[in-house]
Design an enzyme around this catalytic site. Structure first.
Site, PDB file in Angstrom:
ATOM      1  N   THR A 140       5.942  13.693 -12.116  1.00  0.00           N
ATOM      2  CA  THR A 140       6.579  12.377 -11.910  1.00  0.00           C
ATOM      3  C   THR A 140       6.738  11.780 -10.456  1.00  0.00           C
ATOM      4  OG1 THR A 140       8.164  12.012 -13.049  1.00  0.00           O
ATOM      5  CG2 THR A 140       5.552  11.783 -14.626  1.00  0.00           C
ATOM      6  N   ASP A 141       6.013  10.986 -10.684  1.00  0.00           N
ATOM      7  CA  ASP A 141       7.313  10.344  -8.971  1.00  0.00           C
ATOM      8  C   ASP A 141       8.486   9.562  -9.763  1.00  0.00           C
ATOM      9  OD1 ASP A 141       8.588   9.085  -7.054  1.00  0.00           O
ATOM     10  OD2 ASP A 141       6.415   7.613  -6.733  1.00  0.00           O
ATOM     11  N   TRP A 142       9.208   9.320  -9.399  1.00  0.00           N
ATOM     12  CA  TRP A 142      10.594   9.342  -9.762  1.00  0.00           C
ATOM     13  C   TRP A 142      11.261   8.669 -10.794  1.00  0.00           C
ATOM     14  CZ3 TRP A 142      10.175  13.671  -8.103  1.00  0.00           C
ATOM     15  CH2 TRP A 142      11.065  14.891  -8.047  1.00  0.00           C
ATOM     16  N   PHE A 143      11.153   8.396 -12.293  1.00  0.00           N
ATOM     17  CA  PHE A 143      10.888   7.279 -13.311  1.00  0.00           C
ATOM     18  C   PHE A 143       9.700   7.292 -13.338  1.00  0.00           C
ATOM     19  CE2 PHE A 143      15.123   8.102 -11.196  1.00  0.00           C
ATOM     20  CZ  PHE A 143      16.290   8.268 -11.677  1.00  0.00           C
ATOM     21  N   GLY A 144       8.860   8.179 -13.241  1.00  0.00           N
ATOM     22  CA  GLY A 144       6.976   7.293 -13.155  1.00  0.00           C
ATOM     23  C   GLY A 144       6.361   7.184 -14.693  1.00  0.00           C
TER      24      GLY A 144
END
Length: 767
Positions: free
Chosen positions: A277-281
């Site tokens: 994921t993108d960060w906190f996605g």
């Protein structure tokens, strides 16, 4: 006990239980993956698919760039290591204009700077895949030398609209150019035995409310425009990892979208790597695991608990979890940490600085050069205007920034190559610094331009041979640019007019440098100066690189990777883009703004233009543009001759054209190959870029024949009604252009029979 501390020590109980069993644990790399996975506890599997968190989270702060201090301070994240099974932790760090880590560390006076290379837009402006691969190789060397396993880049989303705040990281409005440049970058980085993470997969074309925005787009536009660059990169470069984007696609978050992450990416394209994921996605770890999003970064306790609970209650199958675990383990097997490779913490920054200086030269685009104003061969004395001349912009803000040792200003660059720069305004410009910001994600506030008094300008015009004016723009993650940022400001226009009037009055020339990350308006003022050089954001050696072009050390050979429109409203997506709209920023992935999910262009964005992005739209509509896609001048001239196009037996075509330097200066030329499809059937653009190549440096009078090969699949368009790619039969016209609007030669070939390539039906339907 704080949140992160509990998160990181939780597996100790698991480890103790495993050791108490007295069993010899299988080791990664020695035993089969199946045996290693079978030996893992459920808790270990859950920990492996969830990142180890970020130290900044322990204090309640949610600064997105983490501090993985145990491994590489300033890296963005890491994965969980399982020592008893021989599974190493992996370190992930930001890119893509260079490695982003902390330049200082506790307990030492040593510094750990990285090289800030040119931004993605400049690299694509080179249209030189070999050069981009060499830049990637240098970046990969620094990744390896600093003990990082995976670089979080390159970013290759389509530049759908001029105001996207992250366009400086992206490559082009065209998917073919995007894919070819990205694939070259990936090959270069990964030649060092470290990985890349191509991002943001997919349709991340605006920063406004990026974590909650629903991109509503047709399957044809998805496949032909927004996924094509990723497809090319996957098939030609085998990136070790792919990063899923924040946004939704037709109602489904990208990191929870099985159509995207499994059916298209793995089943159709054959991808074997890992997805993170993108960060906190994303918001639902259960859906993410099911969809094929292997790793959740940076990782939270809540995600770990939900994965555990999901397996226990049956909402996550063990087969799906094991599949994701295997993908992570396969990545681990490729990393320097698994191979126990030493790292020096001492990259060759001097050599890389020279490389970034040289690589930037080929991506700078000469937009105007009346009466041979450039190069400045008989010029010694230069008057320098614009605060950006004294405070040059290396790149954008956010995770695309690089902690570098220095940035060369244009002032210093000009002096370094021997120009005498008038110093009477230097002190005033030094005071005219951009205002400080609160964090790495805030673009600096640019001050109003300095307008010298009329008598000062008159004296400077009398005492100097030429005036050089720099106009600057900076943008970055989390925010899109404003319409005011697109336009030339009143203070910039006043300075440009006053300086030009003073210098023209005494027969002197004026040169404008654009130190920008994305498109700005040029139509209203481009007739004022004598020459315009789009230097983009060229990295830490930017001032030296511009000075090399101005002095004639190298002839510019960059070409625009996007269209410069006359008006912002001319862009096809302007009716469906959050122009001058604000939304709250939630770094940790929580929601809060626009809970009704019903605010147009913030909560959802309609991609009504379909496949008609960039030059495809302007040509379809017959709109005038300020500078067309693929445009760029040189200090010399080129002619095209002997165009040939021949059908291949298996479909598609081969082509060739001869380029001759007809001027009196050495230079390189980019040949852009556009194809016009037969009429009838699917609605098609006027023509589309299908290949390109750059000549070697040609001496005056020298020629080179460039050859091209395009397959039937590469010619195909997507038919949504039939769920397939189609290449029509009939006559195709091959255009050999110096830009999309400057076609120098043509050839034709006939495709005797149509071709069709079926895909999985029923994908990407709106939810």
């Amino acid at each position: 006990m704080n949140r992160i501390y509990r998160f990181l020590v939780l597996p100790l109980a698991v480890l103790a239980a495993a050791e108490a069993s007295g069993q010899q644990a299988p080791q990664l790399g020695e035993a089969s993956l199946d045996k290693v996975v079978k030996a893992m506890t459920l808790e270990e599997k859950a920990m492996l698919v969830v990142g180890t968190g970020m130290e900044s989270m322990a204090s309640g702060s949610f600064a997105v760039v983490g501090q993985v201090a145990k491994y590489v301070p300033g890296a963005a994240g890491s994965t969980f290591g399982i020592e008893r099974l021989g599974v190493p932790p992996m370190v992930l760090a930001d890119g893509p204009a260079g490695l982003r880590i902390s330049p200082t560390r506790e307990g030492t006076d040593d510094t750990f700077y990285c090289t800030h290379f040119p931004i993605g837009t400049l690299l694509s402006s080179t249209w030189n895949t070999e050069l981009v691969e060499s830049v990637g190789k240098a970046i990969g060397e620094e990744v390896h030398d600093y003990g990082v396993d995976v670089l979080l880049g390159p970013a290759l989303n389509i530049q759908r609209h001029p105001l996207c705040g992250r366009n400086f990281e992206y490559y082009s409005e065209d998917p073919l150019l995007t894919g070819k440049i990205a694939a070259s970058y990936v090959r270069g980085v990964q030649s060092n035995g470290v990985g890349t993470s191509i991002k943001h997969f997919a349709v991340n074309n605006q920063e406004t409310n990026r974590q909650n925005n629903d991109a509503r787009v047709s399957e044809r536009a998805l496949r032909e425009i927004y996924l094509k660059g990723f497809e090319i990169t996957v098939k030609e470069a085998d990136p070790w990892t792919i990063m899923s984007s924040y946004n939704l696609i037709n109602g489904v978050p990208a990191s929870e979208n099985k159509d995207l992450l499994t059916t298209v990416l793995r089943d159709e394209w054959g991808y074997k790597g890992m997805v993170m994921t993108d960060w906190f996605g994303g918001t639902d770890p259960v859906q993410q695991v099911w969809a094929g999003n292997d790793l959740l970064e940076p990782g939270t306790m809540d995600q770990y608990n939900k994965v555990l609970e999901g397996v226990k209650n049956g909402s996550i199958s063990m087969a799906d979890l094991d599949r994701n675990v295997k993908n992570i383990l396969n990545l681990a097997l490729r990393t320097p940490r698994f191979r126990n490779e030493p790292f020096s913490n001492k990259p060759d920054l001097e050599t890389h600085a020279e490389m970034t200086r040289q690589s930037a030269l080929e991506g700078m685009v000469l937009l105007k050069n009346d009466n041979g104003t450039l190069p400045l061969r008989n010029v010694r004395n230069v008057a320098l205007f614009g605060y950006t001349s004294y405070n040059f912009i290396a790149g954008g803000t956010g995770s695309g920034n690089v902690n570098r040792a220095y940035t060369v200003s244009l002032l210093d660059g000009l002096r370094n190559v021997g120009f005498n720069v008038d110093d009477r305004l230097e002190a005033d410009y030094e005071k005219c610094r951009p205002a400080a910001t609160d964090g790495i994600f805030d673009a600096e506030v640019r001050p109003a331009e300095l307008l010298p008094a009329a008598d000062v300008l008159a004296d400077m015009a009398a005492d100097n041979d030429v005036a050089v004016i720099t106009l600057g723009r900076i943008s970055g993650e989390f925010r899109d640019r404003s319409s005011d940022d697109f336009m030339i400001t009143p203070s910039e226009k006043a300075m440009l007019d006053a300086v030009t009037a003073a210098f023209h009055k005494v027969g002197k020339k004026v040169v404008v440098i654009l130190n920008i990350g994305g498109v700005i308006e040029t139509a209203s003022w481009k007739d004022v100066p004598d020459a315009i050089l789009c230097a983009w954001q060229a990295g830490q050696e930017g001032g030296n690189s511009v000075a090399d072009i101005l002095s004639g050390k190298e002839s510019p050979s960059g070409k625009l990777p996007m269209t410069f429109p006359v008006y912002l409203s001319d862009a096809a997506s302007s009716d469906n883009f959050p122009i001058d709209q604000e939304s709250a920023i939630f770094v940790d992935g929580t929601t809060g703004a626009h809970q009704d999910k019903n605010v147009r262009n913030i909560d959802y964005t309609e991609y009504q233009e379909g496949i008609y992005v960039g030059y495809r739209w302007f040509e379809k509509q017959g709109l005038n543009v300020s500078y067309p896609f693929g445009y760029g001048l040189s200090y010399t001239e080129f002619s095209y001759s002997d165009p040939v196009a021949r059908p291949r037996a298996e479909g598609g075509f081969t082509a060739s054209v001869t380029v001759t330097n007809t001027g009196d200066t050495a230079g390189k030329e980019v040949v852009e190959v556009y194809v016009a499809a037969p009429k009838g059937g699917l609605d098609k653009p006027v023509k589309e870029l299908k290949a390109f190549a750059k000549t070697r440096e040609l001496q005056p009078g020298e020629s080179q024949t460039l050859e091209f090969e395009v397959s039937a699949y590469e010619l195909a368009s997507f038919d949504e009604a039939q769920d397939r790619w189609e290449t029509a039969a009939g006559e195709y016209i091959v255009h050999f252009g110096s830009s999309s609007a400057d076609i120098r030669a043509k050839a034709a070939f006939s495709n005797a029979r149509p071709s069709a390539y079926a895909v999985t039906p029923g994908l990407f339907e709106r939810k």
